[in-house]
Design a protein around this motif. Structure first.
Motif, short mmCIF file in Angstrom:
data_model
loop_
_atom_site.label_atom_id
_atom_site.label_comp_id
_atom_site.label_asym_id
_atom_site.label_seq_id
_atom_site.Cartn_x
_atom_site.Cartn_y
_atom_site.Cartn_z
N ALA A 78 69.59 2.40 53.39
CA ALA A 78 68.26 1.86 53.70
C ALA A 78 67.52 2.87 54.56
O ALA A 78 67.80 3.02 55.75
N TRP A 79 66.58 3.57 53.96
CA TRP A 79 65.83 4.63 54.64
C TRP A 79 64.41 4.14 54.89
O TRP A 79 63.69 3.78 53.96
N SER A 80 64.02 4.15 56.16
CA SER A 80 62.67 3.73 56.54
C SER A 80 61.75 4.89 56.82
O SER A 80 60.56 4.68 57.06
N GLY A 81 62.27 6.10 56.81
CA GLY A 81 61.47 7.27 57.14
C GLY A 81 61.54 7.65 58.59
O GLY A 81 61.03 8.71 58.97
N GLY A 82 62.16 6.83 59.45
CA GLY A 82 62.26 7.11 60.86
C GLY A 82 63.35 8.11 61.18
O GLY A 82 64.11 8.55 60.30
N PRO A 83 63.49 8.49 62.45
CA PRO A 83 64.48 9.51 62.83
C PRO A 83 65.92 9.08 62.57
O PRO A 83 66.72 9.86 62.03
N SER A 84 66.28 7.86 62.94
CA SER A 84 67.68 7.44 62.82
C SER A 84 68.12 7.31 61.36
O SER A 84 69.18 7.81 60.97
N SER A 85 67.31 6.65 60.55
CA SER A 85 67.69 6.51 59.14
C SER A 85 67.65 7.85 58.41
O SER A 85 68.46 8.10 57.51
N PHE A 112 63.71 2.82 49.78
CA PHE A 112 62.61 2.88 50.74
C PHE A 112 61.71 1.68 50.49
O PHE A 112 61.23 1.48 49.37
N VAL A 113 61.49 0.88 51.52
CA VAL A 113 60.64 -0.31 51.44
C VAL A 113 59.28 0.03 52.04
O VAL A 113 59.19 0.34 53.23
N ASP A 114 58.26 -0.02 51.22
CA ASP A 114 56.90 0.24 51.68
C ASP A 114 56.34 -1.05 52.25
O ASP A 114 55.90 -1.93 51.51
N GLU A 115 56.39 -1.16 53.56
CA GLU A 115 55.94 -2.38 54.24
C GLU A 115 54.62 -2.20 54.96
O GLU A 115 54.23 -3.04 55.77
N THR A 334 72.45 0.94 57.26
CA THR A 334 71.20 0.96 58.02
C THR A 334 71.34 1.98 59.14
O THR A 334 72.44 2.28 59.60
N GLY A 335 70.21 2.49 59.62
CA GLY A 335 70.21 3.53 60.63
C GLY A 335 70.01 3.02 62.03
O GLY A 335 69.33 3.70 62.83
N ASP A 336 70.55 1.87 62.38
CA ASP A 336 70.41 1.33 63.74
C ASP A 336 71.21 2.18 64.71
O ASP A 336 72.44 2.31 64.59
N SER A 337 70.53 2.76 65.68
CA SER A 337 71.19 3.61 66.68
C SER A 337 71.71 2.78 67.84
O SER A 337 71.48 1.56 67.92
N CYS A 338 72.41 3.45 68.75
CA CYS A 338 72.97 2.77 69.92
C CYS A 338 71.86 2.20 70.79
O CYS A 338 71.95 1.07 71.28
N THR A 399 55.18 6.48 59.90
CA THR A 399 54.22 5.49 59.42
C THR A 399 54.08 4.41 60.48
O THR A 399 55.07 4.02 61.10
N PRO A 400 52.90 3.90 60.72
CA PRO A 400 52.72 2.86 61.74
C PRO A 400 53.40 1.57 61.35
O PRO A 400 53.44 1.19 60.18
N ALA A 401 53.95 0.91 62.33
CA ALA A 401 54.64 -0.36 62.12
C ALA A 401 53.77 -1.51 62.63
O ALA A 401 52.63 -1.32 63.05
N VAL A 402 54.33 -2.70 62.61
CA VAL A 402 53.58 -3.87 63.06
C VAL A 402 53.28 -3.80 64.55
O VAL A 402 52.21 -4.22 64.99
#
Length: 585
Positions: A78-85, A112-115, A334-338, A399-402
């Motif tokens: 699951a890649w969101s485009g952020g640093p961790s993923s 990649f989910v375009d949200e 998923t790219g959830d970091s510590c 990309t901007p988030a909510v």
């Protein structure tokens, strides 16, 4: 003791002194030879090569000690485009390459989910009625001019709201002389169609460079999901250590046989079996205007930013789960970091999800049954991820988030994030302390009806409902008592002298229109709340109406209500086997 004439000096500063930079005489703490380029913590200075080995070892050790991904298994990244993923995808890409010392043995794919949905709340307005809402000078048309000149008005709940007028979306159900009234609540600003196309143009080259099968889906596709997404499929039993070793030996033997015949293995990065050609035009095509309008109405109807973030996370999870099942993936990374998991742990405690912390923050999440979510980046801090991406040029897309540019107290997520990060600057062991606490949590529900596999699950987060309605001291007990006190008791037949009429309208079967002996069509909100956990119930209170919800959620809620009513009706007719009969058989 305080003494007269004693000089106490200046008060201690509120912020800790800055960490000293590594000098020319300082060497790497690992190899003791090269010059350090990165200081992770005070006294931990690494050179470039040692830092890469340290970073890669963390990722491999997290996968190795859990042993949940078997050789040849299909894993969806699951890649969101952020640093961790992005760093996670790069770790998998390097682990599957032939140059890797200990290669990974699974088959990877990327999604990649375009949200980044346009934040437009559609209202049918005519030129004669729009002037009654705002002064004439505050309306802006078209969409491009609305981004150049944004007048701020005072909106709901005292937050500044940016107002703009846009033409009706093509293909929508609005009349040609209608307009779209766009509200952008600080951070909850969407992207235009041009900006979404530009983002997809940046995403596609990165996905193509990985060489993995990749999927780009829009968040609007949740309105076409089937109700089976919310079904918890049968979970395969977790293999023991012997089973994992046997699978590895069998995989290596198969690789040896294929290598002797001159054929490539199935997990080699560049030599994977040829994938079916993907049409870039179909992947980059934007969703239908009706779905975009429906998704915009859904998020604009939610009152608080906290509920919006939880709803967005839920819909994203459902969409990824559906794509994983449709393409045969049994694991999702998923790219959830510590740092992110530490913030998530404290946030979920504040949201009332304390019973599900082990699933929300642990390495593996088996709540969905056939698809398991794993978090291999949970040992990496955001600081380490940022250093690695900068030193080794890992590409990412911003990309901007909510919650982008939202104030600190706009939501519980933003407030808890600011709290943890502020403590981390003053006390560097804050994130690690909270993270180590999450490792001690055990996935063991209490004894009772929620302990079995067939226990009822939450309609949104799909966690087991740990409900004790009989205990009035709990939150569920208080809500149940309050609901029962407000319900009207049925009038006895002796007082009315006439039998009560059917609760359903004519032409509608009782099994289709009723639930648990009473018609639920009059109060569908209560029907759905009965199938939610405590945290999801609180979030649903910020949604005034259930109409904007995706159809698959409403269909599954109705199906569960009908099943519960049918089971209640036939329970008295069922014959249960006694213990003696079971023993004799």
């Amino acid at each position: 003791m305080c003494q007269v004439g004693e000089d106490y000096g200046e008060p201690a500063p509120g912020e800790p002194p800055p960490v000293p930079r590594p000098s020319r005489e300082q060497k790497c703490v690992k190899c003791k030879e090269a010059q350090p380029v990165v200081v992770i913590r005070a006294g931990d200075a690494f050179c470039r090569d040692c830092f890469k080995a340290f970073y890669v070892h963390k990722f491999r050790a997290m996968l190795g000690k859990n042993r949940l991904i078997f050789p040849g298994e299909k894993v969806l990244l699951a890649w969101s485009g952020g640093p961790s993923s992005s760093s996670m995808v790069w770790q998998v890409l390097e682990g599957l390459s032939q140059d890797s010392a200990k290669r990974l043995r699974f088959v990877a794919g990327v999604i990649f989910v375009d949200e980044r949905t346009p934040g437009v709340f559609t209202v049918a307005l005519r030129s004669a009625t729009r002037e009654k809402l705002l002064p004439k000078g505050k309306w802006l048309t078209p969409h491009s001019s609305a981004r150049k000149h944004r007048p701020a008005e005072r909106g709901l709940e005292g937050f500044p709201v940016e107002v703009a007028l846009h033409p009706a979306l093509p293909g929508s159900s609005l009349s040609p002389d209608s307009f779209c009234l766009g509200f952008s609540e600080g951070a909850a600003c969407g992207q235009s169609l041009e900006e979404r196309s530009k983002t997809l143009a940046e995403v596609k080259p990165i996905l193509q460079a990985t060489g993995f099968p990749w999927h780009v889906v829009a968040l609007e596709e949740v309105f076409s999901l089937p109700p089976s997404v919310l079904w918890c499929s049968a979970q395969e039993p977790v293999g023991s250590e012997r089973a994992y070793k046997a699978a590895v030996d069998s995989f290596l033997q198969q690789q040896h046989v294929l290598g002797a015949r001159g054929g490539p293995g199935p997990t080699q990065g560049e030599e994977q079996p040829p994938q079916p050609p993907l049409d870039p035009r179909s992947l980059a095509r934007l969703p239908a205007a009706a779905q975009t309008e429906a998704l915009s109405q859904l998020f604009c109807s939610v009152r608080t930013l906290t509920a919006k973030e939880e709803l967005l996370q839920t819909l994203r999870t459902h969409l990824i789960l559906h794509m994983a099942r449709a393409h045969g993936y049994s694991k999702v990374m998923t790219g959830d970091s510590c740092t992110r998991l530490a913030i998530k742990l404290m946030t979920n405690l504040a949201l009332g999800r304390g019973a599900f912390l082990a699933w929300d923050t642990g390495f593996s999440d088996e709540r969905h049954g056939d698809v398991v979510v794993v978090r291999p980046m949970r040992d990496h801090t955001l600081k380490e991820v940022a250093f690695y991406n900068r030193l080794f040029s890992v590409p990412s897309v911003f990309t901007p988030a909510v919650d982008t540019k939202a104030p600190e107290k706009a939501s519980i997520h933003r407030l808890m994030e600011a709290f943890i990060l502020r403590l981390q600057t003053q006390f560097p062991s804050t994130v690690s302390t909270v993270y180590r606490t999450s490792e001690k949590l055990v996935k063991a529900p209490r004894d009772g009806p929620a302990a079995g596999d067939s226990s009822p699950r939450c309609l949104l987060c799909m966690c087991a409902l740990d409900i004790d309605a009989a205990d009035s001291a709990t939150a569920f007990g208080a809500q149940t008592s309050s609901r029962l006190s407000q319900m009207q008791l049925p009038i006895p037949l002796t007082e009315t002298r006439t039998p009560p009429g059917p609760c359903c309208s004519p032409g509608v079967g009782r099994a289709q229109g009723c639930g648990q002996g009473a018609c639920r069509r009059e109060d569908p909100q209560a029907c759905i709340e009965e199938q939610l956990c405590y945290s999801c119930r609180v979030n649903m209170k910020d949604l005034p109406s259930l109409d904007p919800l995706p159809p698959y959620i409403l269909a599954e809620a109705q199906l569960r209500t009908q099943r519960a009513w049918v089971l209640q009706e036939i329970r008295d007719c069922l014959i249960e086997d006694s213990d003696n009969e079971v023993g004799q058989s």
